[in-house]
Design a protein around this motif. Structure first.
Motif, PDB file in Angstrom:
ATOM      1  N   LYS A  69       0.839  -1.193   0.000  1.00 40.69           N
ATOM      2  CA  LYS A  69       0.000   0.000   0.000  1.00 40.69           C
ATOM      3  C   LYS A  69       0.876   1.245   0.000  1.00 40.69           C
ATOM      4  CE  LYS A  69      -3.862  -1.999   2.516  1.00 40.69           C
ATOM      5  NZ  LYS A  69      -4.679  -1.901   3.713  1.00 40.69           N
ATOM      6  N   ARG A  70       0.484   2.204  -0.785  1.00 40.30           N
ATOM      7  CA  ARG A  70       1.217   3.471  -0.801  1.00 40.30           C
ATOM      8  C   ARG A  70       0.728   4.340   0.354  1.00 40.30           C
ATOM      9  NH1 ARG A  70       1.776   5.557  -6.909  1.00 40.30           N
ATOM     10  NH2 ARG A  70       3.335   4.041  -7.520  1.00 40.30           N
ATOM     11  N   PRO A  71       1.615   4.961   1.092  1.00 36.00           N
ATOM     12  CA  PRO A  71       1.186   5.794   2.217  1.00 36.00           C
ATOM     13  C   PRO A  71       0.288   6.957   1.799  1.00 36.00           C
ATOM     14  CG  PRO A  71       3.511   5.304   2.405  1.00 36.00           C
ATOM     15  CD  PRO A  71       3.059   4.788   1.068  1.00 36.00           C
ATOM     16  N   ALA A  74      -3.138   5.610   0.984  1.00 35.59           N
ATOM     17  CA  ALA A  74      -3.802   5.127   2.193  1.00 35.59           C
ATOM     18  C   ALA A  74      -4.263   6.297   3.057  1.00 35.59           C
ATOM     19  CB  ALA A  74      -2.876   4.228   2.988  1.00 35.59           C
ATOM     20  N   ALA A  75      -3.482   7.347   3.144  1.00 37.27           N
ATOM     21  CA  ALA A  75      -3.882   8.499   3.941  1.00 37.27           C
ATOM     22  C   ALA A  75      -5.086   9.182   3.317  1.00 37.27           C
ATOM     23  CB  ALA A  75      -2.719   9.482   4.068  1.00 37.27           C
ATOM     24  N   SER A  78      -8.021   7.013   4.156  1.00 31.57           N
ATOM     25  CA  SER A  78      -8.432   7.108   5.551  1.00 31.57           C
ATOM     26  C   SER A  78      -9.119   8.438   5.841  1.00 31.57           C
ATOM     27  CB  SER A  78      -7.235   6.910   6.479  1.00 31.57           C
ATOM     28  OG  SER A  78      -6.329   7.978   6.321  1.00 31.57           O
ATOM     29  N   SER A  90      -9.107  -2.067   8.309  1.00 31.91           N
ATOM     30  CA  SER A  90      -7.679  -2.364   8.244  1.00 31.91           C
ATOM     31  C   SER A  90      -7.318  -3.578   9.093  1.00 31.91           C
ATOM     32  CB  SER A  90      -6.888  -1.143   8.698  1.00 31.91           C
ATOM     33  OG  SER A  90      -5.526  -1.423   8.776  1.00 31.91           O
ATOM     34  N   GLN A 131       0.704   5.136   7.483  1.00 30.85           N
ATOM     35  CA  GLN A 131      -0.445   5.683   6.776  1.00 30.85           C
ATOM     36  C   GLN A 131      -0.921   7.002   7.393  1.00 30.85           C
ATOM     37  OE1 GLN A 131      -3.396   2.608   6.738  1.00 30.85           O
ATOM     38  NE2 GLN A 131      -2.107   1.213   5.575  1.00 30.85           N
ATOM     39  N   ARG A 156      -5.328  10.672  13.742  1.00 27.85           N
ATOM     40  CA  ARG A 156      -4.768  11.015  12.450  1.00 27.85           C
ATOM     41  C   ARG A 156      -3.860  12.211  12.608  1.00 27.85           C
ATOM     42  NH1 ARG A 156      -9.562  11.687   8.789  1.00 27.85           N
ATOM     43  NH2 ARG A 156     -10.488   9.770   9.503  1.00 27.85           N
TER      44      ARG A 156
END
Length: 159
Positions: A69-71, A74-75, A78, A90, A131, A156
């Motif tokens: 997964k690419r950060p 994914a961010a 999310s 997740s 992430q 977050r």
């Protein structure tokens, strides 16, 4: 040598022949047991090693899935989903069950997991940090069966 054994055998009475035959059968049984027991133990060890390898393969697959997964992606994902829903999804993807998942505000959540394998749990938390999540508080408690329990407060970043 064989002639001496034949003479000895011929000199035995019927009853003695039966006793010697039974003793020979018992000796053969003990010999087979002495050879079979280590072989059985070796097969059990192979089975245990195979099960451990399958378990390790599952952990490696979960790590690969997290690393794939690419950060940034994914961010972004999310951010579009509520934090508690994202954490539940997740965790479910790698086989963890959240026993408690309480959203606290728009970007925070308190979670609890009753039982999990420690490497899988730590890898999942590391993936969450990659992430864009920050672990504000973390408590990990070992259990008698080799698993661990965890409670954590996550938020977050940027909120």
């Amino acid at each position: 040598m064989i002639e001496r054994i034949r003479n000895w055998w011929a000199g035995l009475s019927i009853r003695e022949r039966w006793l010697v035959g039974i003793a020979g059968a018992l000796a053969l049984g003990v010999l087979l047991w002495a050879l079979g027991r280590p072989a059985y133990a070796a097969f059990v060890d192979l089975d245990n090693a195979h099960r451990a390898a399958i378990d390790r393969e599952g952990r490696v697959a979960a790590k690969v899935k997290l690393l794939a997964k690419r950060p940034a992606k994914a961010a972004a994902t999310s951010g579009a989903v509520a934090v508690d829903q994202f954490l539940a999804q997740s965790a479910g993807e790698i086989g963890l069950t959240l026993d408690r998942n309480d959203a606290r505000g728009s970007g925070q959540a308190t979670i609890a997991i009753a039982t999990a394998k420690a490497p899988v749990l730590i890898d999942w938390l590391a993936g969450l940090e990659a992430q864009g999540f920050v672990v504000d508080q973390l408590t990990i408690t070992p259990a008698a069966d080799g698993t661990v329990g965890m409670t954590a407060e996550l938020r977050r970043t940027g909120l």
